[in-house]
Write a protein that holds these residues in place. Structure first.
Motif, PDB file in Angstrom:
ATOM      1  N   VAL A  12       0.946  -1.101  -0.256  1.00 54.72           N
ATOM      2  CA  VAL A  12      -0.208   0.055   0.184  1.00 54.72           C
ATOM      3  C   VAL A  12       0.890   1.078   0.092  1.00 54.72           C
ATOM      4  CG1 VAL A  12      -1.829   1.283   1.467  1.00 54.72           C
ATOM      5  CG2 VAL A  12      -2.046  -0.894   0.979  1.00 54.72           C
ATOM      6  N   THR A  57      -1.410  -4.901  -1.339  1.00 54.87           N
ATOM      7  CA  THR A  57      -2.501  -4.161  -1.802  1.00 54.87           C
ATOM      8  C   THR A  57      -3.524  -5.287  -2.242  1.00 54.87           C
ATOM      9  OG1 THR A  57      -1.560  -4.460  -4.254  1.00 54.87           O
ATOM     10  CG2 THR A  57      -1.222  -2.499  -3.006  1.00 54.87           C
ATOM     11  N   ASP A  59      -6.333  -7.727  -1.890  1.00 56.24           N
ATOM     12  CA  ASP A  59      -7.544  -8.186  -0.918  1.00 56.24           C
ATOM     13  C   ASP A  59      -8.148  -9.488  -1.260  1.00 56.24           C
ATOM     14  OD1 ASP A  59      -9.903  -8.207   0.570  1.00 56.24           O
ATOM     15  OD2 ASP A  59     -10.632  -6.386  -0.289  1.00 56.24           O
ATOM     16  N   ARG A 283      -4.303  -1.516   8.717  1.00 55.39           N
ATOM     17  CA  ARG A 283      -5.373  -2.221   8.189  1.00 55.39           C
ATOM     18  C   ARG A 283      -6.507  -1.427   7.727  1.00 55.39           C
ATOM     19  NH1 ARG A 283      -7.882  -7.652   8.340  1.00 55.39           N
ATOM     20  NH2 ARG A 283      -9.693  -7.497   7.714  1.00 55.39           N
ATOM     21  N   CYS A 286      -6.281   0.319   4.725  1.00 58.41           N
ATOM     22  CA  CYS A 286      -6.642  -0.574   3.572  1.00 58.41           C
ATOM     23  C   CYS A 286      -8.154  -0.723   3.630  1.00 58.41           C
ATOM     24  CB  CYS A 286      -5.840  -1.879   3.750  1.00 58.41           C
ATOM     25  SG  CYS A 286      -4.049  -1.697   4.017  1.00 58.41           S
TER      26      CYS A 286
END
Ligand SMILES: [Mn+2]
Length: 295
Positions: A12, A57, A59, A283, A286
């Motif tokens: 990220v 990055t 998910d 987190r 994110c």
């Protein structure tokens, strides 16, 4: 890790940089003066940035990777600046990012919230707080991290355009509760969130506020979390919400088209235990981005 795996690890942090046209901006807001419990919330922005390389990055929940470029607007100079004097530099920093779809303010103590809301403008803005506390202490002794919501009411923000979620028992006064109800604030306690579901309550209040305002400012005072999962705020106590609750709710917040700015406050890295704070805040970011990319 093989070399090909190393090459495929995109973090990220790789999304964050000097990106003039990015739809998302991050502003470091190391405001630390007049905290009711003195600490080092000024260290929050630096610890936040340092955590980002630890997050992929990718998910696994959606099968998608985050791709949104994020402009890092740097830190606002707030050393030894009082909450009252932080109004001008912080609201100016937010207004400078007015071309973004989402502005993320990393505190700093909770006194960041009043200038943040002013950066969007009181007219047409609603406020959602995730916080164990009302932050409605009286302002006659000046502005602190304990009265940003009271200060915004004083400034003219309509209480009916405020929702407060996660309020903890035995951590607030009757006076604050009475003030909230008299102002027309929607008050949602921690127990109610457990009963109905934290994210469900957040979704209800986002829906309610979106009918009343053009844009929503979300204040995440991270002391809404249970202290066993979040030791890195002086105000966090046992009985708060779980990190799962916060992450799920944050994805909804990021996805809501009227959410224009989100702050994260009361992160004090000096209270850190085993990277728990930095990994939680990373987190959280994110999840916010994953929600944003679902808009
Ligand atoms: Mn607070």
């Amino acid at each position: 890790m093989t070399s090909s795996e190393a090459l495929s690890w995109r973090s990220v942090a790789d999304l964050v940089g000097d990106h003039a046209d990015a739809p998302v901006a991050v502003i470091g807001c190391p405001l630390n003066e007049r905290s009711l419990t003195p600490g080092r919330c000024d260290l929050g922005p630096r610890a936040f940035r340092a955590a980002l390389p630890r997050f992929s990055t990718y998910d696994v929940e959606t099968g998608r990777a985050l791709t949104t470029p994020i402009h890092d607007a740097g830190d606002v100079a707030l050393k030894a600046v009082s909450p009252a004097d932080a109004l001008y530099p912080l609201q100016t920093a937010v207004r400078a990012q007015a071309n973004r779809d989402l502005i993320v303010l990393i505190g700093g103590n909770n006194a960041v919230t009043r200038p943040g809301v002013h950066g969007l403008g009181l007219e047409g803005t609603a406020l959602l707080t995730l916080d164990a506390h009302f932050d409605l202490r009286d302002t006659d002794q000046g502005l602190t991290n304990g009265n940003p919501v009271q200060a915004l009411l004083d400034d003219g923000l309509d209480g009916r355009r405020i929702s407060q979620i996660g309020l903890a028992p035995f951590a607030n006064t009757r006076r604050a509760h009475d003030k909230a109800l008299a102002a027309g604030i929607s008050v949602r306690t921690a127990a109610e969130c457990r009963r109905i579901g934290f994210a469900a309550v957040v979704a209800e209040e986002l829906e309610r506020l979106s009918g009343l305002a053009d844009r929503i400012y979300v204040d995440v005072d991270i002391d809404v979390l249970d202290r066993s999962q979040w030791p890195a705020s002086p105000g966090a106590r046992p009985g708060g919400c779980s990190v799962h609750d916060l992450f799920e709710a944050t994805r909804l917040i990021g996805a809501h088209p009227k959410v224009a700015a989100v702050d994260l406050t009361e992160y004090d890295p000096s209270l850190e235990i085993g990277d728990l704070g930095s990994l939680t805040v990373g987190r959280w970011f994110c999840e916010l981005l994953a929600g944003f990319e679902a808009r």
